[in-house]
Design an enzyme around this catalytic site. Structure first.
Site, PDB file in Angstrom:
ATOM      1  CE  LYS A  38       5.047  17.677 -14.408  1.00 23.86           C
ATOM      2  NZ  LYS A  38       5.886  15.623 -14.444  1.00 23.86           N
ATOM      3  CG  ASN A  40      -1.488  15.792 -20.330  1.00 21.05           C
ATOM      4  OD1 ASN A  40      -0.788  15.246 -19.555  1.00 21.05           O
ATOM      5  ND2 ASN A  40      -3.018  16.431 -19.054  1.00 21.05           N
ATOM      6  CG  HIS A  68      -0.187   9.796 -24.586  1.00 25.14           C
ATOM      7  ND1 HIS A  68      -0.909  10.201 -23.102  1.00 25.14           N
ATOM      8  CD2 HIS A  68       1.247  10.322 -24.082  1.00 25.14           C
ATOM      9  CE1 HIS A  68       0.234  10.581 -22.252  1.00 25.14           C
ATOM     10  NE2 HIS A  68       1.171  10.521 -23.410  1.00 25.14           N
ATOM     11  CD  GLU A  78       6.762  16.028 -22.065  1.00 22.07           C
ATOM     12  OE1 GLU A  78       6.392  16.811 -22.306  1.00 22.07           O
ATOM     13  OE2 GLU A  78       6.384  14.786 -22.656  1.00 22.07           O
ATOM     14  NE  ARG A 137       0.114  16.821 -12.741  1.00 22.03           N
ATOM     15  CZ  ARG A 137       0.895  15.545 -12.068  1.00 22.03           C
ATOM     16  NH1 ARG A 137       0.682  16.069 -10.442  1.00 22.03           N
ATOM     17  NH2 ARG A 137       2.184  15.575 -12.324  1.00 22.03           N
ATOM     18  CG  HIS A 172       1.514  15.191 -23.155  1.00 17.30           C
ATOM     19  ND1 HIS A 172       1.695  15.901 -23.415  1.00 17.30           N
ATOM     20  CD2 HIS A 172       2.251  14.009 -22.591  1.00 17.30           C
ATOM     21  CE1 HIS A 172       2.874  16.105 -23.049  1.00 17.30           C
ATOM     22  NE2 HIS A 172       3.523  14.928 -22.311  1.00 17.30           N
ATOM     23  NE  ARG A 229      -4.217  -1.805   1.797  1.00 21.49           N
ATOM     24  CZ  ARG A 229      -4.553  -3.399   2.275  1.00 21.49           C
ATOM     25  NH1 ARG A 229      -3.216  -2.917   3.328  1.00 21.49           N
ATOM     26  NH2 ARG A 229      -5.007  -4.326   2.934  1.00 21.49           N
ATOM     27  CG  HIS A 284       6.849  10.722 -24.407  1.00 27.74           C
ATOM     28  ND1 HIS A 284       4.755  10.230 -23.989  1.00 27.74           N
ATOM     29  CD2 HIS A 284       6.663  12.029 -23.540  1.00 27.74           C
ATOM     30  CE1 HIS A 284       4.682  11.587 -23.448  1.00 27.74           C
ATOM     31  NE2 HIS A 284       5.454  12.770 -23.194  1.00 27.74           N
ATOM     32  CD  GLU A 287      -3.659  15.819 -15.790  1.00 27.82           C
ATOM     33  OE1 GLU A 287      -4.797  15.090 -16.165  1.00 27.82           O
ATOM     34  OE2 GLU A 287      -3.003  15.290 -15.509  1.00 27.82           O
ATOM     35  CE  LYS A 320      -0.667  13.424 -14.489  1.00 25.53           C
ATOM     36  NZ  LYS A 320      -1.123  14.022 -16.065  1.00 25.53           N
TER      37      LYS A 320
END
Length: 291
Positions: A160, A178, A185, A118, A174, A181, A55, A198, A170, A76
């Site tokens: 960032k 993206n 993606h 980025e 936030r 993206h 956990r 990427h 997000e 993330k």
């Protein structure tokens, strides 16, 4: 020690399971600490293992790529699913991030391009003067000085942080991180994870989003100058041949930003002023066919 495969091949259910098995076989406990040494994919995998083992146990990011200046910061962590990138994951902050810029001198050209996309993204969504500095000072990614890298990466991390510190999970701004993206993606997924980097996928996504921004938001922007600059830096600027617009649209609608069955895009009203917009399927298909 567990050694993951390189790149996106690290972010599969099988590798995630193997990493957890290694932790269990070596009797890690709640007082254990995971050190993540590698690029963005290794950081994503390690962070998700740390988030879910017993956990949650602590981890430290030790990124070795330019791309990871972005992915190592913000908490993330995730693995991929064949139906979408980063679909299985958590928000889980590292205890610390240690970044040695000397490691970046060992990177191949594709990794430098992937990471620097980025940096350019951070400038476009937040800071016109930084974007202008990049255009004026960066004309060859193979001859970046440590001084240029240091300035660019620290600037990117600060940008960032500005978004993440206000919206860690997000639920709002936030999502602007993206930019590029949504299509990026989708291209990664359709090309097969690891076959197209990427950052290079995101660059094509940003170019597409800039065109949409001109069309929908009335963005005033010298698009041809930008395209010529990034092509000089070695980026592809068109969707790879053989990819179907309909398939890309399906993937885009599975993106985490999408609500229901509508694709959502981060667009720019102007450099440094992003907005989130739902885009109609027919418009996206038309734009992709003419892209």
């Amino acid at each position: 020690m567990y050694t993951a495969p390189s790149g996106e091949k690290a972010k599969t259910f099988d590798i995630y399971y193997q990493a957890l098995s290694t932790a269990l076989e070596n009797h890690l406990d709640r007082k254990s600490l995971i050190l993540s040494l590698g690029g963005g994919a290794v950081g994503d995998l390690s962070g998700f293992v740390a988030a879910s083992f017993m956990r949650g146990i602590p981890f430290i990011q030790i990124p070795t790529t330019i791309l990871a200046h972005d992915s190592a910061v913000g908490g993330k962590v995730a693995i991929n699913h064949p139906l979408g990138k980063n679909m299985i994951g958590a928000f889980y902050q590292p205890e610390a991030v240690f970044y040695d810029l000397e490691l970046l001198t060992t990177l191949p050209a594709t990794e430098i391009r992937s990471g620097f996309a980025e940096v350019i993204k951070h400038a476009l969504i937040h800071d016109l003067s930084f974007y202008q500095w990049l255009k004026e000072n960066i004309d060859d990614l193979q001859s970046l000085s440590i001084k240029q890298l240091s300035y660019s990466l620290i600037k990117g991390i600060k940008i960032k942080n500005d978004f993440v510190s206000k919206d860690e999970r997000e639920t709002g701004i936030r999502a602007y991180l993206n930019f590029g993206h949504t299509l990026g993606h989708a291209i990664e997924a359709e090309m097969g994870y690891g076959n197209f980097t990427h950052g290079e996928s995101v660059m094509i996504g940003m170019i597409f989003a800039l065109k949409l921004s001109q069309e929908i938001q009335g963005l005033s922007f010298n698009f041809d100058e930008f395209k010529a600059w990034v092509e000089k830096l070695g980026y592809e600027t068109r969707i790879p041949k053989g990819l179907s617009a309909a398939q890309l649209l399906t993937k885009m609608k599975q993106d985490k930003k999408s609500i229901g069955e509508t694709a959502r895009f981060v667009l720019l009203e102007q450099i440094g002023k992003p907005v989130l917009r739902e885009i109609d399927d027919s418009l996206l298909l038309d734009q992709m066919k003419n892209f």
